[in-house]
Design a protein around this motif. Structure first.
Motif, PDB file in Angstrom:
ATOM      1  N   HIS A  87       0.856  -1.197  -0.242  1.00 55.24           N
ATOM      2  CA  HIS A  87       0.220  -0.052  -0.061  1.00 55.24           C
ATOM      3  C   HIS A  87       0.734   1.541  -0.154  1.00 55.24           C
ATOM      4  N   PRO A  88       0.555   2.546  -0.466  1.00 59.53           N
ATOM      5  CA  PRO A  88       1.101   3.571  -0.214  1.00 59.53           C
ATOM      6  C   PRO A  88       1.022   4.107   0.226  1.00 59.53           C
ATOM      7  N   TYR A  89       0.393   4.190   1.222  1.00 65.83           N
ATOM      8  CA  TYR A  89       0.840   4.557   2.948  1.00 65.83           C
ATOM      9  C   TYR A  89       1.889   4.044   3.818  1.00 65.83           C
ATOM     10  N   ILE A  90       1.963   2.891   2.942  1.00 61.17           N
ATOM     11  CA  ILE A  90       2.621   1.839   4.262  1.00 61.17           C
ATOM     12  C   ILE A  90       3.661   1.334   3.537  1.00 61.17           C
ATOM     13  N   PRO A  91       4.665   1.302   3.993  1.00 60.66           N
ATOM     14  CA  PRO A  91       6.567   0.974   2.853  1.00 60.66           C
ATOM     15  C   PRO A  91       6.212  -0.661   2.998  1.00 60.66           C
ATOM     16  N   ASN A  92       5.857  -0.789   5.049  1.00 64.76           N
ATOM     17  CA  ASN A  92       6.593  -1.624   5.077  1.00 64.76           C
ATOM     18  C   ASN A  92       5.209  -3.038   4.959  1.00 64.76           C
ATOM     19  N   THR A  93       4.668  -2.957   3.643  1.00 68.12           N
ATOM     20  CA  THR A  93       3.770  -3.695   3.608  1.00 68.12           C
ATOM     21  C   THR A  93       4.506  -4.844   2.376  1.00 68.12           C
ATOM     22  N   VAL A  94       5.536  -4.684   2.053  1.00 69.45           N
ATOM     23  CA  VAL A  94       6.224  -5.314   1.084  1.00 69.45           C
ATOM     24  C   VAL A  94       6.703  -5.735   1.990  1.00 69.45           C
ATOM     25  N   PRO A  95       6.229  -7.652   1.208  1.00 68.65           N
ATOM     26  CA  PRO A  95       6.734  -9.072   2.026  1.00 68.65           C
ATOM     27  C   PRO A  95       8.225  -9.206   2.950  1.00 68.65           C
ATOM     28  N   GLU A  96       8.197  -8.680   1.994  1.00 72.91           N
ATOM     29  CA  GLU A  96      10.052  -9.442   2.180  1.00 72.91           C
ATOM     30  C   GLU A  96      11.053  -8.540   3.064  1.00 72.91           C
ATOM     31  N   VAL A  97      10.133  -7.400   3.023  1.00 75.26           N
ATOM     32  CA  VAL A  97      10.546  -6.762   4.417  1.00 75.26           C
ATOM     33  C   VAL A  97      10.180  -7.203   5.615  1.00 75.26           C
ATOM     34  N   GLN A  98       8.878  -6.987   5.151  1.00 71.21           N
ATOM     35  CA  GLN A  98       8.677  -7.576   6.711  1.00 71.21           C
ATOM     36  C   GLN A  98       9.181  -9.199   7.531  1.00 71.21           C
ATOM     37  N   GLU A  99       9.586 -10.020   6.433  1.00 68.14           N
ATOM     38  CA  GLU A  99      10.262 -10.945   6.424  1.00 68.14           C
ATOM     39  C   GLU A  99      11.731 -11.510   7.117  1.00 68.14           C
ATOM     40  N   GLU A 100      12.216  -9.849   6.882  1.00 70.49           N
ATOM     41  CA  GLU A 100      13.232  -9.644   6.994  1.00 70.49           C
ATOM     42  C   GLU A 100      13.142  -9.052   8.985  1.00 70.49           C
ATOM     43  N   MET A 101      12.166  -8.510   8.616  1.00 68.57           N
ATOM     44  CA  MET A 101      11.926  -7.260  10.352  1.00 68.57           C
ATOM     45  C   MET A 101      11.754  -7.961  10.994  1.00 68.57           C
ATOM     46  N   LEU A 102      10.824  -9.555  10.695  1.00 71.15           N
ATOM     47  CA  LEU A 102       9.928 -10.786  11.522  1.00 71.15           C
ATOM     48  C   LEU A 102      11.590 -11.351  11.842  1.00 71.15           C
ATOM     49  N   ARG A 103      12.693 -11.852  11.740  1.00 69.64           N
ATOM     50  CA  ARG A 103      13.521 -12.924  11.819  1.00 69.64           C
ATOM     51  C   ARG A 103      13.993 -11.509  13.089  1.00 69.64           C
ATOM     52  N   GLU A 104      14.678 -10.349  13.096  1.00 71.35           N
ATOM     53  CA  GLU A 104      15.207 -10.195  13.456  1.00 71.35           C
ATOM     54  C   GLU A 104      14.634  -9.864  14.283  1.00 71.35           C
ATOM     55  N   ILE A 105      13.109  -9.424  14.959  1.00 65.70           N
ATOM     56  CA  ILE A 105      12.301  -9.632  16.053  1.00 65.70           C
ATOM     57  C   ILE A 105      12.800 -11.044  16.707  1.00 65.70           C
TER      58      ILE A 105
END
Lengths: 528, 479
Positions: B9-27
């Motif tokens: 979504h244009p208002y929500i940059p981190n709706t990009v699935p790859e980024v979400q996965e990377e952040m989840l891994r980090e957490i």
């Protein structure tokens, strides 16, 4: 051959300096005879008919001397304010994380186009209903969306802020108990220390005695204290969930039951509901009222502190106490219903701030149900990522239970301050040097040396990493070169203000330019 | 490319699935759902919200513009409504400044991020102070009603008294807000008005003043548009009972009308909307409060008050909060009332407006309104059986037109005007039934002679057509 060399961009924190225009106070721009704008001339026929108009004013009511306003050409007025705007770090300019509790998200530009459309801006609030059907439709449809999001039965958009929503809630609580003959008896409102100061303040304005619950060891409002606090004197309970800690209180339904069993009304402060959209609702948690700040969760711009809107929802039994009028649909027409039996009256003129209602409605329609849920999911993901990274910064911590948080966290620099003497206030000033806003927390500081961060869904991972890098950099400075932090800011428009004396001493404070001129005539020139 | 993949979504940059996965891994989490484990299962909302699916920016534009096009605005129809929200010219520079993203999206920064915001608001306070000729003005509150209500509470705290006297001619809408804000501690008592002039009845005021009176509140011009000329006498009477005088004022009048501080007001309040705010269906309202530089009063403000001060660097202006520890931000329920988001951007805009108009512009504004409204009153009063103005006082901007003797109601007149592209005056017949069929008209600098003449012609036509219809029906018009 000499080739273009790669420009070194390796620095980890932003190499920033805020605009500094050294702009005078507007009165210093006065040039006698200049004009910023002219007004439509009065036609000769009118002047011939009524004369100068001013002679009709009774002498004792005539202004004898013109107001001492500056005279400035249009270009110079514009330039002055454009320069001041450049010396202001709006949320649109920075990686806005530092104003926790306030949900500083992106305010889409398309919604500004709607708000400034003459079809919105040039409406008079008392126009015949038939000529404002579009506006009423927007208000009605946003009401329907809000009902879905909260489970409440009716919404009003009259309150002009979260504070005014809290005040409206307290007013409805009072009217409800008065209608039941318990107005005198129920004279206490229970709130919590981690809630916004206005929860307690507005209830006190409405004549209530305030009981404040402090957190238990895990950071939740103490349920045993609540059990001890409720009685036949309990008028209501007002709480946020999660509170500023970002920890959802899993026993919230027990809380609302305890209050209901004692005959009180349960009010949910959802000024910030950014982690909850489509996830969990006020109704199921047992609340009778809730409100959302459209300028927080629903993206409308904060505007230096308003105009804004609190969308206040109530369950059916409280509908007749709401401020009127409410927008309703009758057949194909939208109407204003001002016939609410026990209405508290009004809290704000006309219909509140409808241009904000319009922006919020447009925002919801740009997201849809699924997008709204993504807002909550990504806001929480971003926050947990930030949380995880900040706990790795030397000197930083987040009190209370470990584990996941929702949309924000209240952190503490207690260790860093003990180790280095650098305070959260110092860090706030130093963050400005890297183009970041950073706010400590509401008073009192129950968490020592606090800071409250809320990244919202609007920021990318790269944005979060930048903010984390700045905090890490400053924490390192605190341990290695504390003076640079303690003397900050260095890259702002201005340097540290002498706060203690000039803002507390009646001989020295100057709330207006004329007051400054009067008081400085008596003293030495400042900075001489 | 995976067609099943959801677009970001244009208002929500981190709706990009790859980024979400990377952040989840980090957490150290497997799914985003896991992050919500703290919410009890029974409170998870399992249904889908009944909200239509997302629109693209273009679709949204078409959709919202389609809805807005159902409105008819005051540029399309000629507008004579006022009654608390007034149709003035908004200089282009006002819009330019308040639409700047810096001001529009700033919020609660300190002076090291928001020096410009502090300076602009300090300047607003200073410019407004000149207009009202007092030394202290607050960062704006919500609207006139809130400013009046807070002024009353300030007076009550200062005097320790629990009663306020208000004129019966006050706007009923404003009164609703004041009453709710002042209850349950402060009682509102009403002062009669003189039937012919509308002015406050001094005898009644004297009867009602007592050692319980915290404040006398009145307005200039009044809600019904007339200038209250006995300000000096009212404030003297109030003073003789050690009560505080509060005057609500329309600032667009202050280029020509004496500011209330000149006739004894201790607290002055009102609405900034006429000073550069579009009407916005009521969303342009913004309240101000002004007092003298007197500690007794200053410490009772709930609002923020920005002050000027030097910084550690020679020659720099700095700003900050004066007596911050008064506020609920500092003291919660022990602070003065409450403070929070109100209408700061409108304060900045009012500052721009006053800078643009200057002393001459404010004088010309007042003069033009006086001339045009007197002309309109005269012309309307020339219509047989129409009385304009209903009150024998001097008016500013608004005035009461009495249709009682035309045999028809304001509602009918307004419907006729509406059918002819005119928003007529505010119908007072429900708010002030004792006045009969009266309507409150508003004339500002934007109305041309032709606009006024068209209003007069259309009302004349309306009454004529009504009369002829009645004659046809064999009914004689009253009078």
């Amino acid at each position: 051959m000499v080739y273009m060399q790669k420009i070194n961009r390796d620095h980890k924190v932003r190499n920033y300096h805020q605009a500094k225009w050294d702009e005078p106070i507007i009165f210093e721009l006065h040039k006698i005879g200049e004009r910023g704008v002219t007004l439509p001339a009065t036609e000769e026929e009118i002047t011939n008919n009524v004369g100068d108009g001013v002679s009709a004013i009774p002498l004792e009511m005539l202004r004898k001397t013109k107001p001492n306003l500056p005279e400035i050409s249009q270009n110079r007025v514009l330039r002055h304010y454009l320069r001041l705007s450049q010396e202001t770090l709006g949320a649109a300019f920075n990686v806005e994380i530092g104003q926790g509790t306030c949900t500083m998200k992106y305010s889409p530009k398309i919604n500004e186009a709607f708000a400034s459309s003459p079809k919105m801006s040039e409406l008079h609030p008392l126009q015949d209903e038939s000529t404002v059907q579009g506006m009423l439709e927007v208000m009605y449809k946003l009401d329907l969306c809000m009902r879905e999001i909260s489970g409440m039965d009716y919404f009003t958009f009259q309150p002009g802020s979260g504070t005014q929503s809290l005040f409206t809630m307290a007013s409805i609580v009072r009217a409800y108990h008065e209608a039941n003959g318990e107005g005198e008896q129920r004279d206490e409102i229970i709130t919590t220390i981690f809630s916004h100061p206005s929860q307690a303040a507005t209830a006190a304005v409405k004549g209530y005695k305030i009981i404040t619950l402090y957190p238990d060891k895990d950071g939740f409002p103490d349920i045993e204290k609540l059990k001890a606090a409720v009685s036949e004197r309990t008028a209501g309970f007002v709480v946020a969930n999660p509170e500023d800690t970002g920890i959802y209180n899993p026993r919230i339904k027990e809380f609302t039951k305890i209050v209901h069993d004692a005959g009180g009304i349960c009010n949910y402060d959802q000024a910030n509901a950014n982690g909850l959209l489509g996830i969990t609702r006020a109704k199921e948690a047992g609340f009778d009222m809730c409100f959302f700040n459209l300028h927080k969760t629903f993206s409308t711009p904060h505007a230096c502190g308003g105009p804004a809107t609190g969308a206040l929802g109530v369950v059916d039994k409280l509908m007749e106490f709401m401020p009127g009028p409410l927008v309703e649909k009758q057949g194909e027409k939208y109407i204003l219903n001002d016939r609410l039996k026990h209405s508290i009256g009004k809290v704000r003129s006309f219909q509140g701030v409808p241009q904000t209602v319009l922006r919020a409605y447009a925002w919801i329609r740009a997201l849809g149900a699924e997008g709204l849920k993504d807002v909550a999911r990504v806001a929480v993901l971003n926050n947990n990522y930030l949380y995880h990274k900040i706990l790795n910064i030397h000197g930083a911590d987040a009190p209370y239970i470990k584990g996941k948080r929702l949309e924000q966290v209240r952190y503490s620099w207690e260790k860093l301050t003990k180790d280095t003497g650098v305070t959260t206030e110092d860090i706030s000033h130093r963050m400005a040097d890297f183009a970041h806003h950073y706010w400590s927390s509401h008073h009192p500081f129950v968490v020592p040396e606090p800071f409250t961060l809320e990244p919202t869904e609007s920021l990318s991972k790269a944005d979060l990493d930048e903010y984390i890098a700045s905090l890490t950099h400053i924490a390192n400075e605190a341990y290695t070169n504390p003076e640079i932090v303690q003397n900050a800011p260095h890259n702002s428009t201005i340097h540290r203000v002498d706060e203690q004396d000039y803002f507390e001493n009646p001989e020295k404070w100057c709330i207006t330019w004329r007051s400054y001129l009067k008081k400085t005539n008596k003293t030495e020139t400042i900075n001489s | 490319m995976n067609n099943q993949k959801k677009a970001a979504h244009p208002y929500i940059p981190n709706t990009v699935p790859e980024v979400q996965e990377e952040m989840l891994r980090e957490i150290g989490a497997k799914t985003i759902d896991e992050l919500f484990d703290g919410i009890p299962e029974e409170l998870h909302y399992k249904k889908d919200m009944n909200i239509p699916k997302a629109l693209s920016e273009y679709e949204l534009s078409r959709y919202i513009e389609g809805i807005l096009n159902k409105n008819i605005n005051t540029k399309e129809y000629l507008n004579f409504l006022g009654a608390g929200c007034w149709n003035h010219y908004v200089p282009a520079v006002c819009d330019e400044v308040n639409q700047r993203a810096e001001f529009l999206t700033a919020y609660a920064g300190d002076p090291y991020e928001d020096h410009g915001r502090y300076q602009a608001l300090f300047e607003y306070q200073s410019l407004m102070a000149e207009l009202v000729d007092m030394d202290v003005v607050n960062v704006p509150t919500f609207d006139w009603a809130q400013a009046a209500a807070t002024s009353i509470r300030m007076a009550s705290r200062i005097t320790g008294r629990k009663e306020v006297l208000l004129p019966k001619t006050i706007s009923p809408d404003r009164l609703k807000i004041i009453k709710n804000y002042c209850s349950p501690q402060i009682e509102c008592v009403f002062i009669d008005y003189e039937e012919d002039s509308g002015q406050i009845n001094l005898n009644d005021l004297e009867d009602k003043l007592s050692s319980n009176t915290a404040a006398v509140y009145f307005e200039n011009p009044s809600y019904l548009g007339f200038i209250e000329t006995k300000g000096q006498k009212i404030s003297k009477l109030a003073k003789s009972f050690e009560a505080i005088t509060i005057v609500g004022v329309d600032p667009s009048s202050l280029g020509v009308l004496a500011p209330p501080s000149h006739y004894g007001a201790d607290i002055v309040c009102g609405d900034l909307q006429p000073l550069g705010m579009h009407m916005n269906y009521g969303g342009g309202q913004s309240g101000f409060i002004a007092t003298h530089d007197d500690l007794t009063f200053i410490q009772e403000y709930p609002s923020r008050l920005f002050g000027i001060a030097p910084t550690v660097v020679k020659g720099e202006y700095g700003f900050g909060d004066v007596l911050y520890d008064r506020t609920s931000f500092a003291l919660r329920e022990k602070g003065k009332e409450s403070v929070g988001t109100q209408t700061a951007l409108w304060g900045i805009t009012a500052g721009v407006y006053l800078s643009l108009l200057g002393p001459t512009g404010m004088y010309e504004l007042g003069k033009s309104i006086m001339q045009k409204s007197q002309y309109a009153m005269g012309q309307l009063g020339n219509i047989p059986n129409v009385v304009a103005s209903r009150f024998e006082s001097t008016n500013f901007k608004e005035f009461v037109v009495d249709f009682s003797h035309t045999g028809k109601s304001v509602k009918e007149v307004n419907q006729y005007l509406l059918d002819n592209g005119i928003f007529g005056g505010k119908d007072l017949s429900e708010e002030f039934p004792e006045l009969g069929q009266c309507s409150l008209f508003c004339i500002t600098e934007i109305h041309s002679k032709e606009d006024i003449d068209r209003l007069v012609r259309t009302i004349q036509e309306c009454i004529d057509s009504i009369s002829s219809k009645e004659e046809r029906d064999g009914v004689h018009a009253k009078n």
